[in-house]
Structures are given as C-alpha cells and as structure tokens.
Design a protein around this motif. Sequence first.
Motif, mmCIF file in Angstrom:
data_model
loop_
_atom_site.group_PDB
_atom_site.id
_atom_site.type_symbol
_atom_site.label_atom_id
_atom_site.label_comp_id
_atom_site.label_asym_id
_atom_site.label_seq_id
_atom_site.Cartn_x
_atom_site.Cartn_y
_atom_site.Cartn_z
ATOM 1 N N SER A 63 0.753 -1.110 0.077
ATOM 2 C CA SER A 63 -0.193 -0.104 0.134
ATOM 3 C C SER A 63 0.874 1.331 -0.009
ATOM 4 N N ALA A 64 0.218 2.359 -0.077
ATOM 5 C CA ALA A 64 0.744 3.507 0.039
ATOM 6 C C ALA A 64 1.740 3.753 1.260
ATOM 7 N N GLU A 65 1.416 3.065 2.389
ATOM 8 C CA GLU A 65 2.145 3.388 3.645
ATOM 9 C C GLU A 65 3.357 2.448 3.490
ATOM 10 N N LEU A 66 2.941 1.329 2.872
ATOM 11 C CA LEU A 66 3.861 0.213 2.893
ATOM 12 C C LEU A 66 5.181 0.728 1.909
ATOM 13 N N ARG A 67 4.597 1.105 0.898
ATOM 14 C CA ARG A 67 5.816 1.802 -0.074
ATOM 15 C C ARG A 67 6.671 2.705 0.617
ATOM 16 N N ALA A 68 6.035 3.530 1.474
ATOM 17 C CA ALA A 68 6.750 4.647 2.313
ATOM 18 C C ALA A 68 7.731 3.918 3.131
ATOM 19 N N ARG A 69 7.345 2.951 3.755
ATOM 20 C CA ARG A 69 8.163 2.045 4.769
ATOM 21 C C ARG A 69 9.296 1.618 3.737
ATOM 22 N N ASP A 102 10.896 2.640 1.248
ATOM 23 C CA ASP A 102 11.697 3.711 0.847
ATOM 24 C C ASP A 102 12.458 4.337 2.028
ATOM 25 N N VAL A 103 11.907 4.268 3.239
ATOM 26 C CA VAL A 103 12.755 4.668 4.301
ATOM 27 C C VAL A 103 13.767 3.329 4.790
ATOM 28 N N LEU A 104 13.106 2.164 4.482
ATOM 29 C CA LEU A 104 13.986 1.321 4.992
ATOM 30 C C LEU A 104 15.153 1.091 3.930
ATOM 31 N N THR A 105 15.022 1.357 2.538
ATOM 32 C CA THR A 105 16.131 1.611 1.606
ATOM 33 C C THR A 105 17.186 2.292 2.214
ATOM 34 N N ILE A 133 19.689 -5.054 12.383
ATOM 35 C CA ILE A 133 18.440 -5.171 12.387
ATOM 36 C C ILE A 133 17.573 -4.382 13.353
ATOM 37 N N ARG A 134 18.220 -4.320 14.685
ATOM 38 C CA ARG A 134 17.454 -3.216 15.667
ATOM 39 C C ARG A 134 17.727 -1.909 15.343
ATOM 40 N N LEU A 135 18.931 -1.548 14.557
ATOM 41 C CA LEU A 135 19.020 -0.102 14.200
ATOM 42 C C LEU A 135 17.725 0.242 13.063
ATOM 43 N N LEU A 136 17.548 -0.782 12.106
ATOM 44 C CA LEU A 136 16.534 -0.585 11.058
ATOM 45 C C LEU A 136 15.237 -0.690 11.767
ATOM 46 N N ARG A 137 14.990 -1.425 12.870
ATOM 47 C CA ARG A 137 13.498 -1.468 13.443
ATOM 48 C C ARG A 137 13.433 -0.229 14.072
ATOM 49 N N ASP A 138 14.752 0.478 14.995
ATOM 50 C CA ASP A 138 14.539 1.658 15.319
ATOM 51 C C ASP A 138 14.210 2.814 14.527
ATOM 52 N N ALA A 139 14.826 2.704 13.274
ATOM 53 C CA ALA A 139 14.502 3.721 12.205
ATOM 54 C C ALA A 139 12.999 3.909 11.767
ATOM 55 N N LEU A 140 12.494 2.504 11.599
ATOM 56 C CA LEU A 140 11.153 2.548 11.161
ATOM 57 C C LEU A 140 10.180 3.042 12.339
ATOM 58 N N ASP A 141 10.617 2.648 13.511
ATOM 59 C CA ASP A 141 9.724 3.171 14.731
ATOM 60 C C ASP A 141 9.737 4.576 14.821
ATOM 61 N N ARG A 142 11.032 5.162 14.496
ATOM 62 C CA ARG A 142 11.319 6.704 14.507
ATOM 63 C C ARG A 142 10.683 7.478 13.628
ATOM 64 N N PHE A 143 10.358 6.918 12.373
ATOM 65 C CA PHE A 143 9.736 7.541 11.309
ATOM 66 C C PHE A 143 8.201 7.365 10.996
ATOM 67 N N PHE A 144 7.930 6.253 11.655
ATOM 68 C CA PHE A 144 6.294 5.713 11.631
ATOM 69 C C PHE A 144 5.708 5.633 12.805
ATOM 70 N N SER A 145 6.197 6.407 13.905
ATOM 71 C CA SER A 145 5.426 6.288 15.139
ATOM 72 C C SER A 145 4.203 7.218 15.054
ATOM 73 N N ASP A 146 3.213 6.567 15.740
ATOM 74 C CA ASP A 146 1.935 7.215 15.723
ATOM 75 C C ASP A 146 1.893 8.702 16.590
ATOM 76 N N GLY A 147 3.027 8.731 17.506
ATOM 77 C CA GLY A 147 3.096 9.953 18.298
ATOM 78 C C GLY A 147 2.460 9.749 19.670
ATOM 79 N N ILE A 180 19.748 9.178 7.429
ATOM 80 C CA ILE A 180 18.576 8.716 6.707
ATOM 81 C C ILE A 180 17.507 9.498 6.330
ATOM 82 N N GLU A 181 17.419 10.863 7.163
ATOM 83 C CA GLU A 181 16.555 12.013 6.731
ATOM 84 C C GLU A 181 17.136 12.498 5.476
ATOM 85 N N SER A 182 18.583 12.816 5.583
ATOM 86 C CA SER A 182 19.240 13.558 4.515
ATOM 87 C C SER A 182 19.337 12.578 3.387
#
Length: 265
Positions: free
Chosen positions: A156-162, A164-167, A213-227, A249-251
């Motif tokens: 989905s759009a969200e998964l595609r965004a995920r 992209d961030v994962l890449t 893997i832990r860093l990648l998981r932290d990155a996904l949580d960091r950018f896709f947390s619901d707040g 990652i952001e840059s």
Amino acid sequence: MVDRAERNRLVEANLPLVGYLASDLHARATHVPKEELASVGALALVTAADAFDPSLGVPFGAYARRRILGAFADEMRSMDWASRGIRKRIKEVTAVRETLTAAFGRTATADEIATTMGLPRADVVEALADAGRTVTTIDDESVLDIAADIPFPEESAELRARRDVLTRAVAALPERMRAIVQAIYIEERPVKDVAEELGVSHSAVSQQRSEAIRLLRDALDRFFSDGDTPVEVTSRVSPATRDAYFDRIESGGDAASAREPAASA
C-alpha cells in the motif's frame, strides 16, 4: 532443512503469493497462460520449502518469491519462439532501418537495408517479418526485470513509504553492517561465507547482523510512530550514534564516512 509439517505449513501460508505473482505477470505478458504460471509457481514454492534452511537467516517469503519468479522466467524462456540468433538479426536489421529512415526522411526499403548490411534481400524481409510479430522479447534479464517490478499483494502507500525509508536506512548503516545486511538478506548468502569473506568469526557476523536489524527497527519506529505510543529503543549504540544514523536517513545520505558504532553499556 525443515521437517514435513513445517514444509506443508510454509507452502499453505504462501500459496496466495503464487496466485498473486502469476496474475500480475500474466497482466504484463498476456501471451503466457496464467494457469501455467500458477502451476509452475506452485511447484517452485514446494521445492523452495523443501530446500529452505532457516539457519541461513533468510526470510522464507523473500526466498520463495525469488524461486517462484525464477521459475516464471524459465517457463517464459521455454515458450519463446525465437532463438538468440534470430533476435540478434532482428535487432540489427531494425536498427539499420531506423538509421536509414532518419537519413532519407522516409521508410527505408528492404533493398536499401539489404544493400547497406550486405545481406540477401530475403534475409532482411524475413527479419522484418519476425520483428512485426507481437511476442515479448525474452533474454537473460528481461523476464526477471518484469518480475522484479511486481509488488507484493499487500503493498500500500504506507508500505511503499516504509520500504523507501528502509532502503535509505540500509544505505545509512555503517559500512560493515550494510555489507552484512546486503550479503545475507539481498544476496541470500550464508553467514559462514560472509564471515570468511570479511575475515571474522561467524558469531561476529551474527552480532553485527542483529545490531543492524535493531537499528533498522528503530529507524522504522522513529519515522512511523503514531506519536501516542512511546518508541522503545532496541539498538545498543550510543544515543549520539543513533541520532547521527537517523540524520543520515533523513538527508538520504549513505554511511561512507560513518564509523562502526560501539555498543553502549
């Protein structure tokens, strides 16, 4: 290898993937019967489950998907009517025709093409006739290129965004971690081979992989947390190292200049 019960579970759980991939590829290459693709894909799924080795650390879904798409490619090549020699001749003749057409300002004739190429007119006519047949061109890479573009059914759009961030998150990993992740999860190489290539122990590669893997998981949580839910940090690097990783990652930058992180106490 997995036992029979686990093999059956893997096959049953991933049969929908076969149907989805077969349908999507059929939509892109309509001359290939979907039923044949589904049959070939199901067989590839079973053989993938038989050969699967969980100890290599490769997810079964990714492993099976590659095996299924490879089987599709083999099936499409077996159905192709033209040899490599015929396709080479078609490519050469059509290239000359396009060049002459551009030079003359009109469509080049078979005689003109034959004279330019030093070929019998009959060969040129035959090549042009073959070029007009509506058949998907199949060479070593084209089928796999088509198949590689097929998204997962749940995408989905969200998964595609995920993704992209994962890449970007993989690219931002420290150099050795990135090499290990790419070797194990993308190239599907055994941990033992990666360890030998890097000149380190099997456990060292496993530790680096786990921290990556832990860093990648932290990155996904960091950018896709619901707040609303506090983000639980799982990586063991220092906060400063983790923040620098998130900044890369952001840059969209890679980790060419990043040092290997030291785990925090």
